[in-house]
Design an enzyme around this catalytic site. Structure first.
Site, PDB file in Angstrom:
ATOM      1  N   GLU A  79       0.833  -1.205   0.000  1.00  0.00           N
ATOM      2  CA  GLU A  79       0.000   0.000   0.000  1.00  0.00           C
ATOM      3  C   GLU A  79       0.869   1.257   0.000  1.00  0.00           C
ATOM      4  OE1 GLU A  79      -1.847   0.745   3.823  1.00  0.00           O
ATOM      5  OE2 GLU A  79      -3.703   1.379   2.866  1.00  0.00           O
ATOM      6  N   HIS A  91       2.399   4.687   0.950  1.00  0.00           N
ATOM      7  CA  HIS A  91       2.564   5.393   2.231  1.00  0.00           C
ATOM      8  C   HIS A  91       3.228   6.748   1.977  1.00  0.00           C
ATOM      9  CE1 HIS A  91       1.393   1.712   4.294  1.00  0.00           C
ATOM     10  NE2 HIS A  91       1.434   2.350   5.435  1.00  0.00           N
ATOM     11  N   ASP A  96       3.469  -1.546   5.846  1.00  0.00           N
ATOM     12  CA  ASP A  96       2.595  -2.255   6.802  1.00  0.00           C
ATOM     13  C   ASP A  96       3.077  -3.683   7.085  1.00  0.00           C
ATOM     14  OD1 ASP A  96       1.075  -0.011   7.029  1.00  0.00           O
ATOM     15  OD2 ASP A  96      -0.717  -0.822   6.071  1.00  0.00           O
ATOM     16  N   HIS A 149      -2.268  -3.486   9.336  1.00  0.00           N
ATOM     17  CA  HIS A 149      -3.014  -2.731   8.308  1.00  0.00           C
ATOM     18  C   HIS A 149      -4.463  -2.594   8.741  1.00  0.00           C
ATOM     19  CE1 HIS A 149      -4.321  -1.489   4.285  1.00  0.00           C
ATOM     20  NE2 HIS A 149      -5.087  -2.555   4.162  1.00  0.00           N
ATOM     21  N   GLU A 194      -7.347  -1.882   7.519  1.00  0.00           N
ATOM     22  CA  GLU A 194      -8.512  -2.424   6.803  1.00  0.00           C
ATOM     23  C   GLU A 194      -8.656  -3.941   6.927  1.00  0.00           C
ATOM     24  OE1 GLU A 194      -6.442  -0.134   5.805  1.00  0.00           O
ATOM     25  OE2 GLU A 194      -7.442   1.429   4.664  1.00  0.00           O
ATOM     26  N   HIS A 218      -1.673   7.476   8.743  1.00  0.00           N
ATOM     27  CA  HIS A 218      -1.256   6.693   7.578  1.00  0.00           C
ATOM     28  C   HIS A 218      -0.112   7.422   6.886  1.00  0.00           C
ATOM     29  CE1 HIS A 218      -1.407   3.963   4.217  1.00  0.00           C
ATOM     30  NE2 HIS A 218      -1.294   5.010   3.438  1.00  0.00           N
ATOM     31  N   GLU A 223       4.158   5.885  11.868  1.00  0.00           N
ATOM     32  CA  GLU A 223       4.795   4.926  10.953  1.00  0.00           C
ATOM     33  C   GLU A 223       6.161   5.428  10.488  1.00  0.00           C
ATOM     34  OE1 GLU A 223       1.599   2.184   8.707  1.00  0.00           O
ATOM     35  OE2 GLU A 223       1.512   4.284   8.090  1.00  0.00           O
TER      36      GLU A 223
HETATM   37 ZN    ZN Z   1       0.524   1.778   7.233  1.00  0.00          ZN
HETATM   38 MN    MN Z   2      -2.312   0.240   5.894  1.00  0.00          MN
END
Ligand code: ZN
Ligand code: MN
Length: 262
Positions: A34, A36, A45, A120, A122, A177, A182
């Site tokens: 994904e 970032h 992630d 993650h 979701e 995010h 992170e």
């Molecule tokens: Zn992430």
């Molecule tokens: Mn994620």
């Protein structure tokens, strides 16, 4: 043979020995491929879920299985959305079935203490479903002594950590995010994968309280970060990594080693 905690680096007899003789806890990291933002890699992630699993495994006598790198689709209000180039996702059923299959394989080889460590946002209820169905399938197969623990590695964040990370106000976990958490953790663990010169000046996302299908990409800051990563440091990252390693380790000890949590 090395004392690595990574399953991929063990021979099969050593893996079998640790499961059978050392009563090893088997950790399955689940992440995502994904975007970032401009400054963090697509693997953030799954890389962090794996690293947090590795650190916890070293403390509690665990083995880290190869991660599930692909994940449920990035959503606009939590991961920027699935329209970004490189954000490579699974349909919900595919994720459920993949994790369900892998959990049953672990059980078939004797593992009875399993932890699913999610990185993650979701994935949450798809992993719930995978764990629930896997345990049900195992029961039908006569396996009644399985225990699966599932958590996000950042399931609980202390006020102290939030205040240190976000002295000017916390945007909330769903907007975290490609932001300070992170970025700081990646700076601590994998500085060579972070390009701080590319941190975007986009303002934080300001979403309406609903989703649209198809998604409206105009809601998302162009970088893909949902709140700015400015202020990220390796020191903050170390504090967070230590906190989350403790959180995961205490959970595993409480459920699998008979220790009291906290
Ligand atoms: Zn992430
Ligand atoms: Mn994620």
């Amino acid at each position: 043979m090395s004392r690595s905690v990574m399953m991929s680096e063990l021979s099969w007899p050593e893996y079998k020995r640790r499961i059978e003789e050392e009563d090893a806890i088997l950790l399955l990291p689940v992440g995502a491929v994904e975007q970032h933002g401009y400054h963090l890699p697509l693997g953030t992630d799954w890389i962090m879920a794996t690293e947090m699993s590795r650190r916890a495994a070293e403390r509690v006598g665990g083995i880290v299985a190869p991660p599930v790198m692909y994940a449920y689709k990035s959503q606009v209000r939590s991961g920027g959305g699935n329209h970004f180039c490189g954000t490579t996702s699974l349909d919900g059923n595919s994720l459920i079935e993949m994790v369900r299959d892998v959990l049953k394989e672990f059980a078939r080889h004797g593992a009875r203490k399993i932890a699913v460590i999610d990185g993650h946002y979701e994935n949450e209820f798809f992993l719930t479903e995978a764990c629930d169905l896997a345990v049900r399938d195992m029961r039908y197969d006569g396996i009644t002594d399985m225990k699966i623990l599932k958590m996000r590695y950042c399931e609980e964040i202390t006020d102290e950590a939030i205040n240190t990370t976000y002295p000017n106000g916390y945007p909330g976990l769903s907007l975290e995010h490609g932001a300070v958490f992170e970025t700081s953790m990646m700076l601590h663990c994998f500085p060579h994968l972070v390009d701080v010169s590319k941190i975007s000046d986009d303002p934080p996302a300001d979403f309406p309280p609903y989703d649209l299908y198809p998604a409206n990409p105009d809601w998302v800051p162009p970088s893909g970060c949902l709140s700015p990563a400015h202020g990220s440091t390796a020191e903050i990252g170390k504090m967070l990594v230590d906190e989350f390693t403790g959180l995961v380790s205490r959970a595993l000890e409480a459920e699998f080693r008979g220790a009291e949590q906290k």
